[in-house]
Design an enzyme around this catalytic site. Structure first.
Site, PDB file in Angstrom:
ATOM      1  N   ASN A   1      35.107  33.800  37.733  1.00  0.00           N
ATOM      2  CA  ASN A   1      36.466  33.309  37.978  1.00  0.00           C
ATOM      3  C   ASN A   1      36.926  32.407  36.845  1.00  0.00           C
ATOM      4  O   ASN A   1      38.054  32.514  36.343  1.00  0.00           O
ATOM      5  CB  ASN A   1      36.517  32.504  39.284  1.00  0.00           C
ATOM      6  CG  ASN A   1      36.498  33.362  40.528  1.00  0.00           C
ATOM      7  OD1 ASN A   1      36.613  34.581  40.456  1.00  0.00           O
ATOM      8  ND2 ASN A   1      36.343  32.733  41.673  1.00  0.00           N
TER       9      ASN A   1
ATOM     10  N   ARG B   1      45.761  43.812  34.967  1.00  0.00           N
ATOM     11  CA  ARG B   1      44.909  43.084  34.028  1.00  0.00           C
ATOM     12  C   ARG B   1      43.434  43.425  34.176  1.00  0.00           C
ATOM     13  O   ARG B   1      42.888  43.425  35.267  1.00  0.00           O
ATOM     14  CB  ARG B   1      45.124  41.570  34.210  1.00  0.00           C
ATOM     15  CG  ARG B   1      44.390  40.723  33.173  1.00  0.00           C
ATOM     16  CD  ARG B   1      44.761  39.269  33.303  1.00  0.00           C
ATOM     17  NE  ARG B   1      46.146  39.052  32.915  1.00  0.00           N
ATOM     18  CZ  ARG B   1      47.003  38.317  33.616  1.00  0.00           C
ATOM     19  NH1 ARG B   1      46.621  37.761  34.751  1.00  0.00           N
ATOM     20  NH2 ARG B   1      48.229  38.131  33.184  1.00  0.00           N
TER      21      ARG B   1
ATOM     22  N   HIS C   1      53.313  46.772  41.814  1.00  0.00           N
ATOM     23  CA  HIS C   1      52.187  46.171  42.544  1.00  0.00           C
ATOM     24  C   HIS C   1      52.141  46.644  43.994  1.00  0.00           C
ATOM     25  O   HIS C   1      51.155  46.421  44.691  1.00  0.00           O
ATOM     26  CB  HIS C   1      52.321  44.645  42.477  1.00  0.00           C
ATOM     27  CG  HIS C   1      51.109  43.892  42.916  1.00  0.00           C
ATOM     28  ND1 HIS C   1      51.084  43.094  44.041  1.00  0.00           N
ATOM     29  CD2 HIS C   1      49.860  43.815  42.389  1.00  0.00           C
ATOM     30  CE1 HIS C   1      49.890  42.560  44.183  1.00  0.00           C
ATOM     31  NE2 HIS C   1      49.125  42.979  43.207  1.00  0.00           N
TER      32      HIS C   1
ATOM     33  N   TYR D   1      36.960  42.771  50.190  1.00  0.00           N
ATOM     34  CA  TYR D   1      38.253  42.115  50.369  1.00  0.00           C
ATOM     35  C   TYR D   1      38.764  42.426  51.771  1.00  0.00           C
ATOM     36  O   TYR D   1      38.649  43.557  52.246  1.00  0.00           O
ATOM     37  CB  TYR D   1      39.289  42.640  49.371  1.00  0.00           C
ATOM     38  CG  TYR D   1      39.130  42.190  47.941  1.00  0.00           C
ATOM     39  CD1 TYR D   1      37.920  41.701  47.445  1.00  0.00           C
ATOM     40  CD2 TYR D   1      40.199  42.271  47.058  1.00  0.00           C
ATOM     41  CE1 TYR D   1      37.784  41.310  46.132  1.00  0.00           C
ATOM     42  CE2 TYR D   1      40.075  41.877  45.735  1.00  0.00           C
ATOM     43  CZ  TYR D   1      38.867  41.403  45.275  1.00  0.00           C
ATOM     44  OH  TYR D   1      38.739  41.013  43.962  1.00  0.00           O
TER      45      TYR D   1
ATOM     46  N   HIS E   1      42.423  38.602  51.462  1.00  0.00           N
ATOM     47  CA  HIS E   1      43.361  39.191  50.509  1.00  0.00           C
ATOM     48  C   HIS E   1      44.639  39.696  51.152  1.00  0.00           C
ATOM     49  O   HIS E   1      45.639  39.937  50.461  1.00  0.00           O
ATOM     50  CB  HIS E   1      42.657  40.330  49.758  1.00  0.00           C
ATOM     51  CG  HIS E   1      43.384  40.812  48.545  1.00  0.00           C
ATOM     52  ND1 HIS E   1      44.088  41.988  48.516  1.00  0.00           N
ATOM     53  CD2 HIS E   1      43.516  40.269  47.314  1.00  0.00           C
ATOM     54  CE1 HIS E   1      44.626  42.166  47.307  1.00  0.00           C
ATOM     55  NE2 HIS E   1      44.286  41.131  46.560  1.00  0.00           N
TER      56      HIS E   1
END
Length: 733
Positions: A68, A425, A455, A488, A612
């Site tokens: 992270n 990314r 997205h 997630y 998430h």
């Protein structure tokens, strides 16, 4: 927490104590985004100290905190460095200049690095007690020594290349996340001194494990690749005496900037990816006892400011510890968990279309299998009545069954459209590969907007049924990624609602043909009207509070950073609306400030699975939670980028069972959790939530692992098989 204006009802058990604070004259009403992120990573790191977790799971959290932090440095800190270098003084939401933010970040980084190393030393001792040894600083047995030396000579020595650092040899390029070792040497024949660099190839493992047949019953033995090279370096430098050595690691600017005028997006991205590999150095991590002369050489050659140097008295590259987590020791990991396949779909003999046609269904990952999503596309590919499939792909992973199913559908003659987002990314290269494979199979591949990311997670299947066509849709809060779907928590919503189908078609036309959608019937799309819908819902709650009706806003998302949205929530708090926010990561909103946010509470859930899903719920004039609440799921967090610079989808949940599941099962369980949760204090610090005296602790992840979902349970489980959660009691009813 009361769901009606403050004072009408006693606060139920989940509220906990509300600590109010005053906002000083020099205090900002917002938290700094970057410092809030560092607080999030501190919470992740705290799980490495959680003695309720097995040892290797604690090590996993430590390695996650490292990876992270790497990404934070390569993107966020790199961006601030770039602003300072360009002389930009644009203030952050809390009024700090880029240089002020960098100074505050670097002060925190030093403490964070020390804490990571202290935790590593503690975990290393614990692992040794469990017969997993990391022998970096220890002697190894004669048998292990012989094996390691042979491994070095046969496997490592042929692939590493020492390079002298002098005017005759150009300074070698050190790749991003690259690890190297500097050796200070003296030539035995002439006493000449020189410095040599050895860069460790990325293809080599970060840790080498000695085989069990060598170690016998003494347990697993690991040694880091850097320490292995240092230990046997004499074989690398015959005729020299090694005076000293030091390991280092480099992080580079990894953000990608794309010109809006780019004529060929694919070619532009390929070029940008090449440039990213040579981004400027943002951080240099070196061993604490690194030779001063060698350090000076590195700083000069890499162009690093001293402020960007982290000195470490332990392992270099905390993220590499993930390799040790793979050790086959089930006793040191969480008990295995196999996701359920929704019984509703089994009752239809696995026919997803039949189950969805009967009524809407929502699948809760990772507790319910991601295979449902894959099977939805596979079934569409094989179904002769399916005429078209459209799908967005943001992150699909390196082994994507969804992409495979889309290829099968195209090869079967279906009309298949895939919106592949190249700007995801660190997934840019993988997405370029998928786009190429899809195009070769006959899929119409669209890259979306140059300056906006697509997205939204949407798939639609158009199927011929009798004399008409029916559209089946999947809306997700997470990616079509088989690996993250196992760790997630996300929601997959399947529906055959004609209005949602028409809206989904308009959304795809917007992305593929820039045809701005008009007269949307259900969906709200960013950057068109998603922000406005959220604002309107908050304003409606303000009106309810002012009219003396129950008024509440419940959000569950990953980040809240948008100033306008935060100001709207402050206005709601001041009007008496009770605002409950479950925000896993960054939160720039300051809760519990008298006269500003005294009716706002913020918690963060950090546990076995990464929260998430995004859920937005509004009381709608009725006590929460209720069947009358307005409930939405979304792909968007409450960040400016999501609301203004990405294509996102906000989906209303209208089916009664699905509505109950999202609001009174998923969202409420997160609010009730006491074992994995943290309260955000008015000063920006976090403290663990504690169950009230006499109350039974509640773990939302355990609850979901042991109970079927409301919409997926099927007819055989309808009669009271799912324990009902109670807001008032703060427990399972």
């Amino acid at each position: 927490m009361s769901t009606s204006p403050k004072g009408n009802d006693p606060a139920p058990a989940i509220a906990g104590p509300l600590h109010l604070a005053e906002l000083g004259p020099d205090d900002s009403p917002y938290f700094n985004r970057e410092l809030s992120w560092l607080q999030f990573n501190q919470r992740v790191l705290a799980e490495a100290c959680n003695e309720a977790y097995p040892l290797l799971e604690r090590l996993r959290f430590l390695s996650i905190s490292g990876s992270n932090l790497d990404e934070f440095m390569m993107i966020r800190v790199a961006g601030l460095v770039g602003q300072v270098q360009r002389g930009l003084e644009t203030p952050s939401i809390d009024g700090r200049s880029p240089s002020q933010q960098l100074a505050a970040i670097r002060e925190k980084l030093a403490d964070l690095a020390q804490r990571q190393q202290a935790i590593w030393r503690s975990l290393r001792d614990g692992l040794a007690g469990a017969e997993i040894h990391v022998a970096d600083e220890e002697r190894v047995s004669p048998a292990a020594h012989r094996w390691l030396k042979a491994y070095f000579l046969n496997e490592i020595l042929p692939v590493i290349t020492p390079q002298a650092l002098d005017p005759a040899h150009p300074f070698p390029f050190v790749q991003n996340r690259g690890i190297g070792i500097l050796f200070t040497l003296t030539r035995d024949a002439t006493r000449e001194q020189l410095i040599e660099m050895v860069l460790i190839p990325g293809a080599l493992p970060r840790f080498v494990r000695v085989p069990d047949e060598v170690t016998g019953e003494s347990g697993a033995v690991y040694i880091s690749i850097g320490r292995l090279i240092q230990r046997y370096a004499e074989a690398l430098f015959p005729g020299f005496t090694i005076q000293g050595d030091g390991m280092f690691r480099v992080l580079r600017d990894s953000d990608i900037e794309i010109e809006e005028e780019a004529e060929d997006l694919v070619r532009t991205f390929r070029s940008a990816l090449q440039r990213r590999r040579r981004g400027q150095v943002i951080q240099l991590e070196i061993e604490e006892d690194f030779d001063p002369a060698a350090e000076s050489l590195l700083l000069d050659q890499l162009g690093v400011n001293e402020a960007a140097v982290i000195k470490t008295d332990g392992v270099i590259g905390i993220d590499g510890l993930a390799e040790i987590v793979r050790e086959d020791r089930p006793d040191l990991k969480f008990p295995g968990y196999s996701p359920r396949f929704p019984e509703r779909i089994r009752e239809h003999d696995g026919d997803a279309f039949s189950a969805i046609r009967e009524k809407d269904i929502i699948v809760h990952h990772p507790y319910e299998s991601f295979e449902v999503v894959v099977d939805f596309i596979r079934q569409a590919a094989a179904d002769p009545d399916v005429v078209a499939i459209k799908q967005t792909l943001y992150r699909a992973g390196s082994q994507s069954a969804v992409v495979g199913a889309l290829i099968e559908a195209a090869e079967a003659g279906k009309s298949v459209t895939a919106v592949v987002e190249l700007k995801a990314r660190f997934d840019e290269e993988q997405n370029l590969k998928w786009a190429s494979k899809l195009e070769h199979a006959g899929v119409q591949v669209i890259y979306g907007f140059t300056d906006w990311k697509t997205h939204a997670k949407v798939a639609m299947v158009v199927r011929r049924e009798g004399d008409t066509f029916r559209t089946y849709c999947h809306f997700g809060t997470g990616n079509y990624h088989p690996v993250t779907a196992r760790i997630y928590t996300d929601l997959s919503f399947f529906t055959a609602d004609p209005k949602l189908g028409r809206d989904a078609a308009k959304m795809f036309n917007f992305v593929t043909g820039y045809v701005e959608p008009h007269a949307l019937e259900r969906i709200h799309i960013a950057p068109i009207d998603l922000r406005e819908e959220i604002y309107a819902r908050i304003d409606a709650e303000i009106a309810h509070a002012q009219a003396g009706k129950p008024a509440a806003v419940w959000f569950k998302c990953n980040q809240i950073t948008d100033e306008g949205l935060i100001d709207r929530l402050y206005a709601a708090s001041q009007a008496g609306v009770q605002v409950e926010l479950v925000v896993r990561g960054i939160c720039c909103l300051r809760p519990g400030i008298a006269g500003l946010s005294e009716n706002i509470r913020v918690k963060s859930v950090i546990g076995r699975f990464l929260e998430h899903s995004r859920i937005y719920a509004f009381a709608n004039g009725h006590p929460m939670p209720s069947k009358d609440a307005a409930v939405f799921i979304a792909s968007a967090d409450m960040m400016s980028r999501n609301l203004d610079r990405r294509v996102e989808a906000l989906i209303p949940i209208l089916n009664r069972t699905v509505h109950d599941q999202v609001l009174q099962q998923v969202l409420l369980a997160n609010m009730l959790d006491t074992e994995q949760s943290w309260w955000l204090a008015p000063d920006g610090t976090y403290e663990r939530v504690a169950a009230e005296e006499g109350a039974k602790p509640f773990n939302c992840h355990r609850y979901f692992m042991t109970n079927p979902s409301l919409s997926g349970r099927g007819g055989a489980l309808e009669a009271g098989a799912v324990p009902k959660l109670s807001l008032r009691r703060g427990a399972v009813a």
